[in-house]
Design a protein around this motif. Structure first.
Motif, PDB file in Angstrom:
ATOM      1  N   SER A  10      -2.636  -1.827   9.326  1.00 58.21           N
ATOM      2  CA  SER A  10      -3.350  -1.721   7.968  1.00 58.21           C
ATOM      3  C   SER A  10      -2.024  -1.262   6.955  1.00 58.21           C
ATOM      4  O   SER A  10      -2.044  -0.543   6.104  1.00 58.21           O
ATOM      5  N   GLY A  11      -0.954  -2.003   7.431  1.00 56.52           N
ATOM      6  CA  GLY A  11       0.279  -1.727   6.479  1.00 56.52           C
ATOM      7  C   GLY A  11       0.113  -2.467   5.045  1.00 56.52           C
ATOM      8  O   GLY A  11      -0.924  -3.313   4.806  1.00 56.52           O
ATOM      9  N   VAL A  12       1.030  -2.301   3.922  1.00 58.06           N
ATOM     10  CA  VAL A  12       0.956  -2.931   2.948  1.00 58.06           C
ATOM     11  C   VAL A  12       0.789  -4.304   2.821  1.00 58.06           C
ATOM     12  O   VAL A  12      -0.085  -4.964   2.290  1.00 58.06           O
ATOM     13  N   VAL A  13       1.606  -4.924   3.518  1.00 59.38           N
ATOM     14  CA  VAL A  13       1.722  -6.595   3.644  1.00 59.38           C
ATOM     15  C   VAL A  13       0.157  -6.964   4.204  1.00 59.38           C
ATOM     16  O   VAL A  13      -0.318  -7.967   3.834  1.00 59.38           O
ATOM     17  N   GLY A  14      -0.014  -6.402   5.386  1.00 61.01           N
ATOM     18  CA  GLY A  14      -1.161  -6.859   5.890  1.00 61.01           C
ATOM     19  C   GLY A  14      -2.404  -6.602   5.068  1.00 61.01           C
ATOM     20  O   GLY A  14      -3.373  -7.761   4.940  1.00 61.01           O
ATOM     21  N   LEU A  15      -2.526  -5.668   4.226  1.00 59.72           N
ATOM     22  CA  LEU A  15      -3.535  -5.502   3.335  1.00 59.72           C
ATOM     23  C   LEU A  15      -3.647  -6.447   2.177  1.00 59.72           C
ATOM     24  O   LEU A  15      -4.575  -6.980   1.646  1.00 59.72           O
ATOM     25  N   GLU A  16      -2.413  -6.778   1.738  1.00 59.78           N
ATOM     26  CA  GLU A  16      -2.319  -7.646   0.814  1.00 59.78           C
ATOM     27  C   GLU A  16      -2.706  -9.168   1.176  1.00 59.78           C
ATOM     28  O   GLU A  16      -3.305  -9.872   0.420  1.00 59.78           O
ATOM     29  N   VAL A  17      -2.393  -9.517   2.650  1.00 58.01           N
ATOM     30  CA  VAL A  17      -2.804 -10.805   3.072  1.00 58.01           C
ATOM     31  C   VAL A  17      -4.443 -10.573   2.982  1.00 58.01           C
ATOM     32  O   VAL A  17      -5.216 -11.532   2.855  1.00 58.01           O
ATOM     33  N   ALA A  18      -4.979  -9.686   3.659  1.00 58.86           N
ATOM     34  CA  ALA A  18      -6.298  -9.243   3.774  1.00 58.86           C
ATOM     35  C   ALA A  18      -7.121  -9.748   2.279  1.00 58.86           C
ATOM     36  O   ALA A  18      -8.205 -10.353   2.313  1.00 58.86           O
ATOM     37  N   SER A  19      -6.472  -9.232   1.422  1.00 59.15           N
ATOM     38  CA  SER A  19      -7.207  -9.224   0.031  1.00 59.15           C
ATOM     39  C   SER A  19      -7.067 -10.763  -0.343  1.00 59.15           C
ATOM     40  O   SER A  19      -7.810 -11.369  -1.001  1.00 59.15           O
ATOM     41  N   THR A  20      -6.041 -11.766  -0.156  1.00 57.23           N
ATOM     42  CA  THR A  20      -5.507 -12.617  -0.615  1.00 57.23           C
ATOM     43  C   THR A  20      -6.580 -13.716   0.357  1.00 57.23           C
ATOM     44  O   THR A  20      -7.362 -14.523  -0.360  1.00 57.23           O
ATOM     45  N   ALA A  21      -6.833 -13.492   1.465  1.00 59.12           N
ATOM     46  CA  ALA A  21      -7.614 -14.209   2.389  1.00 59.12           C
ATOM     47  C   ALA A  21      -8.998 -14.133   1.867  1.00 59.12           C
ATOM     48  O   ALA A  21      -9.873 -15.054   1.791  1.00 59.12           O
ATOM     49  N   ARG A  22      -9.543 -12.821   1.327  1.00 54.00           N
ATOM     50  CA  ARG A  22     -10.840 -12.730   1.047  1.00 54.00           C
ATOM     51  C   ARG A  22     -11.111 -13.514  -0.258  1.00 54.00           C
ATOM     52  O   ARG A  22     -12.225 -13.997  -0.347  1.00 54.00           O
ATOM     53  N   ASP A  23     -10.033 -13.548  -1.195  1.00 54.40           N
ATOM     54  CA  ASP A  23     -10.278 -14.455  -2.373  1.00 54.40           C
ATOM     55  C   ASP A  23     -10.312 -15.690  -1.787  1.00 54.40           C
ATOM     56  O   ASP A  23     -10.984 -16.618  -2.949  1.00 54.40           O
ATOM     57  N   LEU A  24      -9.732 -16.399  -0.805  1.00 51.55           N
ATOM     58  CA  LEU A  24      -9.866 -17.690  -0.651  1.00 51.55           C
ATOM     59  C   LEU A  24     -11.212 -17.976   0.235  1.00 51.55           C
ATOM     60  O   LEU A  24     -11.266 -19.167   0.519  1.00 51.55           O
ATOM     61  N   ASP A  75       9.959   4.609   9.611  1.00 49.14           N
ATOM     62  CA  ASP A  75      10.279   3.156   9.506  1.00 49.14           C
ATOM     63  C   ASP A  75       9.436   2.678   8.546  1.00 49.14           C
ATOM     64  O   ASP A  75       8.214   2.478   8.973  1.00 49.14           O
ATOM     65  N   ALA A  76       9.981   2.140   7.466  1.00 51.03           N
ATOM     66  CA  ALA A  76       9.224   1.867   6.278  1.00 51.03           C
ATOM     67  C   ALA A  76       8.888   0.194   6.408  1.00 51.03           C
ATOM     68  O   ALA A  76       8.427  -0.287   5.434  1.00 51.03           O
ATOM     69  N   SER A  77       9.319  -0.378   7.452  1.00 48.84           N
ATOM     70  CA  SER A  77       9.307  -1.888   7.265  1.00 48.84           C
ATOM     71  C   SER A  77       7.873  -2.537   7.136  1.00 48.84           C
ATOM     72  O   SER A  77       7.896  -3.498   6.445  1.00 48.84           O
ATOM     73  N   ALA A  78       6.892  -1.817   7.467  1.00 50.23           N
ATOM     74  CA  ALA A  78       5.332  -2.430   7.264  1.00 50.23           C
ATOM     75  C   ALA A  78       5.179  -2.211   5.744  1.00 50.23           C
ATOM     76  O   ALA A  78       4.228  -2.837   5.283  1.00 50.23           O
ATOM     77  N   LEU A  79       5.955  -1.592   4.912  1.00 46.21           N
ATOM     78  CA  LEU A  79       5.633  -1.194   3.512  1.00 46.21           C
ATOM     79  C   LEU A  79       6.099  -2.519   2.758  1.00 46.21           C
ATOM     80  O   LEU A  79       5.727  -2.666   1.492  1.00 46.21           O
ATOM     81  N   GLY A  80       6.857  -3.360   3.203  1.00 45.12           N
ATOM     82  CA  GLY A  80       7.177  -4.659   2.625  1.00 45.12           C
ATOM     83  C   GLY A  80       8.215  -4.252   1.410  1.00 45.12           C
ATOM     84  O   GLY A  80       8.704  -3.299   1.420  1.00 45.12           O
TER      85      GLY A  80
END
Length: 408
Positions: free
Chosen positions: A141-155, A403-408
């Motif tokens: 549930s990092g920032v990138v994963g949540l952004e993709v989740a939102s995009t996928a829901r919109d699709l 390790d902030a890599s998941a923040l994008g």
């Protein structure tokens, strides 16, 4: 320059800005010139953003650099500054900038239909499978994963996010802020589950789901892994930067300006573990703002010139379920947090973090005006000679998570 991404580009820009007129050779494993990565999980997945629009180089830019792309570096002779490439060729130089970045963490078994998101190619492969009606499971549930989740829901996809209390959003900003962000997604019809662990991707062949540590299985048509990143430093094994086979998983160890223990070699970006003067520890950072700003400090150290003003507070901007999430500042952990506007349930909070009585960071959801006011205030505090802790904290290479890599 080993690395032709955001950091490599910013380092080349910084070298020229600091007055360097010599040759610059940029080596990159990807075939693309430098591009902006944050939009990969948003507009690029929907096709609204093109690859040309991701380019970091403006048409009028001329760094007078020799770009050698599509082949990875595999070894470094630190004493002679010689880099060996995967095709067997070598490149000699007077100085080396290590800017190889990091790679998305993967699981031991990766059936087809399981994706990570780090490169243009990753995004293109994921985009082909984001079909309406399909079920996407996002692990992490990092920032990138949540952004993709939102995009996928919109699709038009069904989306389930499986998070852990060790994910970057939670560890960086705390349970209250993480809960507020999760609420944004839940109100958009995304299922968010936390405090669990995925132990297995169910295959073989095409992925059919994931298995939790509890034994529960959750079906999926495709899976996105957002479980962190590992620094791309394996090619440095056996070099003087890896004395005695020291483990480099934590990144290339460097001082507070990016200088390594070898003269003429600096490391910058999220492959580097810079010294944080405020804590005395080395850590990797991966804020987009820092990857653009810290190269100037490192290139000044390499050239032996004044880097100029101290780095501004780190910033992060993300689109989450139709809301604008913004962060500015630096967190070490243990700060107090107060909500000073809006609220968790309304999805428009403003959270201010303090170390003692000193404000050190701010996070806002749909609060752009207030975040900007606080960002200006934090910058002023960082430059104030009467506030030693805030000054050292902002000027040093700290980050909001270990390790902030998941923040994008």
């Amino acid at each position: 320059m080993v690395g032709a991404g955001v950091v490599g580009h910013a380092s080349a820009v910084a070298l020229r800005a600091h007055g360097y007129t010599g040759r610059i050779t940029v080596l990159g494993s990807e075939r693309h010139r430098p591009y902006d990565r944050p939009p990969l999980g948003r507009g690029f997945l929907t096709g609204q953003t093109t690859i040309d629009e991701l380019a970091l180089e403006a048409p009028h830019d001329d760094l007078d650099a020799d770009w050698r792309l599509g082949v990875a570096a595999v070894a470094l002779d630190a004493a002679t500054h010689r880099v060996t490439l995967a095709n067997g060729r070598t490149v000699d130089s007077d100085a080396v900038v290590i800017a190889t970045g990091s790679a998305a963490r993967r699981m031991s078994t990766m059936p087809r239909g399981v994706h990570t998101l780090r490169t243009v190619e990753d995004a293109l492969a994921l985009r082909e499978e984001l079909l309406p009606g399909a079920h996407l499971v996002v692990v992490g549930s990092g920032v990138v994963g949540l952004e993709v989740a939102s995009t996928a829901r919109d699709l038009g996809l069904r989306v389930t996010v499986l998070g852990s209390s060790t994910d970057a959003l939670h560890t960086a900003f705390g349970a209250t802020v993480a809960g507020a962000v999760f609420g944004l997604h839940e109100r958009r019809g995304i299922t968010v589950r936390t405090d669990l662990r995925v132990t297995e991707l169910i295959g073989p062949g095409w992925v059919s789901g994931v298995r939790l540590s509890s034994g529960e299985e959750i079906g999926a048509d495709l899976v996105l892994l957002d479980i962190g990143a590992v620094p791309l430093v394996g090619w440095l094994g056996g070099s003087a930067l890896d004395p005695g086979g020291r483990d480099l998983h934590g990144g290339v160890v460097a001082d507070s300006a990016g200088a390594t223990g070898v003269p003429g070699i600096v490391a910058v970006g999220d492959c580097a573990a810079w010294l944080d003067p405020a804590t005395g520890a080395h850590r990797r950072i991966a804020h987009f703002s820092d990857t653009r700003n810290r190269p100037s400090i490192a290139m000044a150290a390499l050239l032996g010139v004044d880097p100029g003003a101290a780095a501004a507070p780190a910033t992060l901007t993300s689109e989450q379920a139709g809301a604008l999430v913004q962060f500015a500042g630096r967190l070490h952990g243990g700060e107090s947090m107060t909500i000073e506007a809006g609220g968790v349930d309304t999805g428009d909070l403003l959270a201010v973090y303090r170390r003692g009585e000193t404000p050190v960071a701010v996070l806002g959801i749909d609060q752009p005006g207030r975040v900007e006011e606080w960002r200006t205030r934090l910058l002023e505090l960082s430059l104030s000679p009467t506030d030693t802790d805030a000054h050292v904290d902002t000027a040093g290479p700290a980050g909001p998570v270990r390790d902030a890599s998941a923040l994008g």
